[in-house]
Design a protein around this motif. Structure first.
Motif, PDB file in Angstrom:
ATOM      1  N   PRO A 211     -10.848  -3.003  -7.725  1.00  0.00           N
ATOM      2  CA  PRO A 211      -9.656  -2.505  -7.372  1.00  0.00           C
ATOM      3  C   PRO A 211      -9.317  -2.265  -5.784  1.00  0.00           C
ATOM      4  O   PRO A 211     -10.131  -2.286  -5.063  1.00  0.00           O
ATOM      5  CB  PRO A 211      -9.564  -0.884  -7.918  1.00  0.00           C
ATOM      6  N   THR A 212      -8.236  -2.399  -5.480  1.00  0.00           N
ATOM      7  CA  THR A 212      -7.721  -2.318  -4.041  1.00  0.00           C
ATOM      8  C   THR A 212      -7.043  -0.913  -3.803  1.00  0.00           C
ATOM      9  O   THR A 212      -6.290  -0.275  -4.639  1.00  0.00           O
ATOM     10  CB  THR A 212      -6.444  -3.214  -3.623  1.00  0.00           C
ATOM     11  N   THR A 213      -7.496  -0.407  -2.670  1.00  0.00           N
ATOM     12  CA  THR A 213      -6.944   0.727  -1.907  1.00  0.00           C
ATOM     13  C   THR A 213      -5.834   0.462  -0.940  1.00  0.00           C
ATOM     14  O   THR A 213      -6.278  -0.242  -0.252  1.00  0.00           O
ATOM     15  CB  THR A 213      -8.213   1.906  -1.573  1.00  0.00           C
ATOM     16  N   PHE A 214      -4.593   1.201  -1.200  1.00  0.00           N
ATOM     17  CA  PHE A 214      -3.784   1.082  -0.255  1.00  0.00           C
ATOM     18  C   PHE A 214      -3.488   2.444   0.761  1.00  0.00           C
ATOM     19  O   PHE A 214      -3.449   3.712  -0.208  1.00  0.00           O
ATOM     20  CB  PHE A 214      -2.645   0.640  -0.696  1.00  0.00           C
ATOM     21  N   LEU A 215      -3.524   2.301   1.704  1.00  0.00           N
ATOM     22  CA  LEU A 215      -3.005   3.734   2.744  1.00  0.00           C
ATOM     23  C   LEU A 215      -1.782   3.797   3.006  1.00  0.00           C
ATOM     24  O   LEU A 215      -1.497   2.891   3.938  1.00  0.00           O
ATOM     25  CB  LEU A 215      -4.052   3.539   3.868  1.00  0.00           C
ATOM     26  N   LEU A 216      -0.939   4.636   2.311  1.00  0.00           N
ATOM     27  CA  LEU A 216       0.598   4.605   2.464  1.00  0.00           C
ATOM     28  C   LEU A 216       0.844   4.909   3.994  1.00  0.00           C
ATOM     29  O   LEU A 216       0.171   5.730   4.542  1.00  0.00           O
ATOM     30  CB  LEU A 216       0.804   5.673   1.438  1.00  0.00           C
ATOM     31  N   GLY A 217       2.037   4.267   4.367  1.00  0.00           N
ATOM     32  CA  GLY A 217       2.559   4.649   5.510  1.00  0.00           C
ATOM     33  C   GLY A 217       1.760   4.008   6.687  1.00  0.00           C
ATOM     34  O   GLY A 217       2.040   4.417   7.963  1.00  0.00           O
ATOM     35  N   THR A 218       0.736   3.192   6.631  1.00  0.00           N
ATOM     36  CA  THR A 218       0.065   2.762   7.803  1.00  0.00           C
ATOM     37  C   THR A 218       0.597   1.479   8.249  1.00  0.00           C
ATOM     38  O   THR A 218      -0.050   0.744   9.164  1.00  0.00           O
ATOM     39  CB  THR A 218      -1.433   2.579   7.395  1.00  0.00           C
TER      40      THR A 218
ATOM     41  N   ALA B 174      -9.608   9.490   7.184  1.00  0.00           N
ATOM     42  CA  ALA B 174     -10.023  10.722   6.387  1.00  0.00           C
ATOM     43  C   ALA B 174      -8.675  11.415   5.547  1.00  0.00           C
ATOM     44  O   ALA B 174      -9.038  12.087   4.501  1.00  0.00           O
ATOM     45  CB  ALA B 174     -10.658  11.453   7.061  1.00  0.00           C
ATOM     46  N   ASN B 175      -7.750  11.416   6.513  1.00  0.00           N
ATOM     47  CA  ASN B 175      -6.570  12.108   6.040  1.00  0.00           C
ATOM     48  C   ASN B 175      -5.241  11.317   5.349  1.00  0.00           C
ATOM     49  O   ASN B 175      -4.359  11.791   5.216  1.00  0.00           O
ATOM     50  CB  ASN B 175      -5.826  12.974   7.308  1.00  0.00           C
ATOM     51  N   ALA B 176      -5.477   9.786   5.371  1.00  0.00           N
ATOM     52  CA  ALA B 176      -4.576   9.298   4.799  1.00  0.00           C
ATOM     53  C   ALA B 176      -4.130   9.279   3.251  1.00  0.00           C
ATOM     54  O   ALA B 176      -5.157   9.613   2.559  1.00  0.00           O
ATOM     55  CB  ALA B 176      -4.835   7.449   4.996  1.00  0.00           C
ATOM     56  N   LYS B 177      -2.910   9.275   3.103  1.00  0.00           N
ATOM     57  CA  LYS B 177      -2.521   9.275   1.563  1.00  0.00           C
ATOM     58  C   LYS B 177      -2.880   7.747   0.938  1.00  0.00           C
ATOM     59  O   LYS B 177      -2.425   6.822   1.721  1.00  0.00           O
ATOM     60  CB  LYS B 177      -0.979   9.587   1.334  1.00  0.00           C
ATOM     61  N   SER B 178      -3.298   7.872  -0.194  1.00  0.00           N
ATOM     62  CA  SER B 178      -3.893   6.567  -0.802  1.00  0.00           C
ATOM     63  C   SER B 178      -3.480   6.105  -2.085  1.00  0.00           C
ATOM     64  O   SER B 178      -3.191   7.151  -2.813  1.00  0.00           O
ATOM     65  CB  SER B 178      -5.393   6.409  -0.418  1.00  0.00           C
ATOM     66  N   ARG B 179      -3.565   5.113  -2.479  1.00  0.00           N
ATOM     67  CA  ARG B 179      -3.190   4.757  -3.870  1.00  0.00           C
ATOM     68  C   ARG B 179      -4.166   3.576  -4.198  1.00  0.00           C
ATOM     69  O   ARG B 179      -4.433   2.628  -3.359  1.00  0.00           O
ATOM     70  CB  ARG B 179      -1.569   4.207  -4.207  1.00  0.00           C
ATOM     71  N   LEU B 180      -4.447   3.608  -5.491  1.00  0.00           N
ATOM     72  CA  LEU B 180      -5.589   2.631  -6.155  1.00  0.00           C
ATOM     73  C   LEU B 180      -4.922   1.656  -7.101  1.00  0.00           C
ATOM     74  O   LEU B 180      -4.011   2.151  -7.824  1.00  0.00           O
ATOM     75  CB  LEU B 180      -6.679   3.442  -6.596  1.00  0.00           C
ATOM     76  N   ALA B 181      -4.892   0.331  -6.738  1.00  0.00           N
ATOM     77  CA  ALA B 181      -4.133  -0.632  -7.635  1.00  0.00           C
ATOM     78  C   ALA B 181      -5.449  -1.174  -8.756  1.00  0.00           C
ATOM     79  O   ALA B 181      -6.153  -1.596  -8.371  1.00  0.00           O
ATOM     80  CB  ALA B 181      -3.823  -1.825  -6.754  1.00  0.00           C
TER      81      ALA B 181
ATOM     82  N   ASP C 163       3.339  -5.096   1.893  1.00  0.00           N
ATOM     83  CA  ASP C 163       3.408  -5.446   3.149  1.00  0.00           C
ATOM     84  C   ASP C 163       2.218  -5.511   3.613  1.00  0.00           C
ATOM     85  O   ASP C 163       1.350  -4.375   3.722  1.00  0.00           O
ATOM     86  CB  ASP C 163       4.572  -4.245   4.117  1.00  0.00           C
ATOM     87  N   ALA C 164       1.553  -6.728   4.095  1.00  0.00           N
ATOM     88  CA  ALA C 164       0.522  -7.039   4.627  1.00  0.00           C
ATOM     89  C   ALA C 164       0.049  -6.082   6.036  1.00  0.00           C
ATOM     90  O   ALA C 164      -1.236  -6.141   6.047  1.00  0.00           O
ATOM     91  CB  ALA C 164       0.309  -8.341   4.809  1.00  0.00           C
ATOM     92  N   ARG C 165       0.849  -5.419   6.361  1.00  0.00           N
ATOM     93  CA  ARG C 165       0.528  -4.714   7.611  1.00  0.00           C
ATOM     94  C   ARG C 165       0.165  -3.075   7.098  1.00  0.00           C
ATOM     95  O   ARG C 165      -0.639  -2.541   7.806  1.00  0.00           O
ATOM     96  CB  ARG C 165       1.869  -4.334   8.419  1.00  0.00           C
ATOM     97  N   ILE C 166       0.314  -2.970   5.584  1.00  0.00           N
ATOM     98  CA  ILE C 166      -0.587  -1.524   5.266  1.00  0.00           C
ATOM     99  C   ILE C 166      -2.123  -1.646   5.169  1.00  0.00           C
ATOM    100  O   ILE C 166      -2.498  -2.819   4.903  1.00  0.00           O
ATOM    101  CB  ILE C 166       0.043  -1.421   3.876  1.00  0.00           C
TER     102      ILE C 166
END
Length: 123
Positions: free
Chosen positions: A1-8, A28-35, A46-49
């Motif tokens: 799975p891929t983890t995305f750090l929201l807002g980055t 450590a503090n980033a909100k994340s989502r797992l795909a 967005d590949a900048r995330i």
């Protein structure tokens, strides 16, 4: 799975990531989502995330393939904030149609359907 750090994807967040003093706190503090994708699923982002792959924990460790494409408005000439995913030797020389044709050739048994295009590593 891929983890995305929201807002980055913003310049402000990217500058934190590039600053060794701020990076650990940001991660450590980033909100994340797992795909969690199933066979045949795709994710568009967005590949900048900031994102990363995680361990393949499937019993027996199955092989995974990743098919990665970057798209860009041809009218946009500014920096994307990242280097992109296309090998430099393919830029301007390969189309989505070329990729489709190569994948069809691979499906029909051609092991190296991109060989006529070279390795794309040199310009």
């Amino acid at each position: 799975p891929t983890t995305f750090l929201l807002g980055t994807h913003t310049k402000k967040e990217r500058s934190k990531f590039d600053d060794s003093q701020m990076k650990d706190e940001q991660l450590a503090n980033a909100k994340s989502r797992l795909a969690l994708l199933k066979k045949g699923d795709a994710v568009l982002f967005d590949a900048r995330i900031l994102h990363c792959g995680n361990a393949n924990e499937e019993e027996g460790g199955s092989t995974r393939a990743m098919f990665n494409f970057s798209f860009r408005n041809p009218k946009e000439s500014g920096s994307l904030g990242y280097c992109g995913s296309m090998r430099p030797g393919y830029v301007g020389k390969i189309s989505l149609g070329d990729v489709g044709a190569a994948l069809e050739q691979h499906k029909n048994g051609l092991l190296s359907p991109f060989s006529k295009l070279g390795d794309g590593l040199s310009c």
